[in-house]
Design an enzyme around this catalytic site. Structure first.
Site, PDB file in Angstrom:
ATOM      1  N   HIS A  58       0.850  -1.187   0.000  1.00 32.37           N
ATOM      2  CA  HIS A  58       0.000   0.000   0.000  1.00 32.37           C
ATOM      3  C   HIS A  58       0.891   1.245   0.000  1.00 32.37           C
ATOM      4  CE1 HIS A  58      -3.870  -1.983   1.780  1.00 32.37           C
ATOM      5  NE2 HIS A  58      -3.293  -2.747   0.855  1.00 32.37           N
ATOM      6  N   GLU A  60       1.078   3.891   1.847  1.00 32.16           N
ATOM      7  CA  GLU A  60       1.653   4.295   3.136  1.00 32.16           C
ATOM      8  C   GLU A  60       2.820   3.400   3.524  1.00 32.16           C
ATOM      9  OE1 GLU A  60      -2.887   5.038   3.586  1.00 32.16           O
ATOM     10  OE2 GLU A  60      -1.584   3.639   2.540  1.00 32.16           O
ATOM     11  N   CYS A  88      -5.985   2.171   5.927  1.00 36.46           N
ATOM     12  CA  CYS A  88      -6.641   0.913   6.269  1.00 36.46           C
ATOM     13  C   CYS A  88      -6.023   0.394   7.572  1.00 36.46           C
ATOM     14  CB  CYS A  88      -6.442  -0.094   5.138  1.00 36.46           C
ATOM     15  SG  CYS A  88      -4.767  -0.766   5.032  1.00 36.46           S
ATOM     16  N   CYS A  91      -2.186  -0.345   7.248  1.00 38.93           N
ATOM     17  CA  CYS A  91      -1.371   0.866   7.163  1.00 38.93           C
ATOM     18  C   CYS A  91      -1.381   1.630   8.478  1.00 38.93           C
ATOM     19  CB  CYS A  91      -1.872   1.746   6.024  1.00 38.93           C
ATOM     20  SG  CYS A  91      -1.578   1.005   4.402  1.00 38.93           S
TER      21      CYS A  91
END
Length: 161
Positions: A58, A60, A88, A91
């Site tokens: 992801h 991040e 999420c 993250c």
């Protein structure tokens, strides 16, 4: 009198540029992030799930990895993260483990639900008792695992994190 400090729009703008580039090249969804320390971007990332077949890639997480590599440290204490979407659970966990002190995001988890992402369901699952979650958890090999943990704890000079 309180003085409201304006957020740095240029940091969010950079996260959006990164997300758009990755999205348009087929790397993943509309998720980009930058890690900022003392007004300077020290890490950048965008969603690379599709490009790498890595569900943990992801924006991040990629930005955190980039920042930590660049500064040769695992702690990002004193840093802030600007991310196109509200983090999420994975993250969010990575942000906390990195000791990042503030999160600034563009669209919300509710917004991403309309795009087909199920972050809200993950948060719901984590709020349930372990026995009621959709992914079962079972403890196996506790004795051996505890011995390993004790060995780690007794290691001389181990670095705490």
């Amino acid at each position: 009198m309180l003085c409201k400090v304006p957020m740095k729009e240029e940091f969010m703008d950079r996260a959006i540029v990164l997300a758009r580039g990755g999205m348009r090249s087929g790397d993943g969804g509309p998720f980009g992030a930058v890690v900022v320390r003392d007004g300077t971007i020290i890490g950048e990332g965008w969603n690379r799930v599709l490009a790498t077949n890595d569900p943990t890639a992801h924006g991040e997480v990629v930005a955190i990895r980039d920042a930590c590599t660049k500064i040769s440290e695992f702690s990002l204490a004193g840093c802030e993260i600007y991310t196109t979407g509200q983090p999420c659970p994975m993250c969010l966990g990575a942000i906390h483990w990195a000791r990042i002190t503030a999160i600034h995001y563009g669209f919300s988890i509710e917004d991403t639900e309309e795009l087909g992402f199920d972050d809200r369901e993950f948060f719901r699952q984590f709020s349930l008792p372990a026995g009621e979650r959709s992914v079962p958890e079972n403890q196996v090999g506790r004795t051996q695992a505890l011995k390993l943990a004790e060995e780690f704890s007794a290691m001389p000079g181990r670095k705490a994190y």
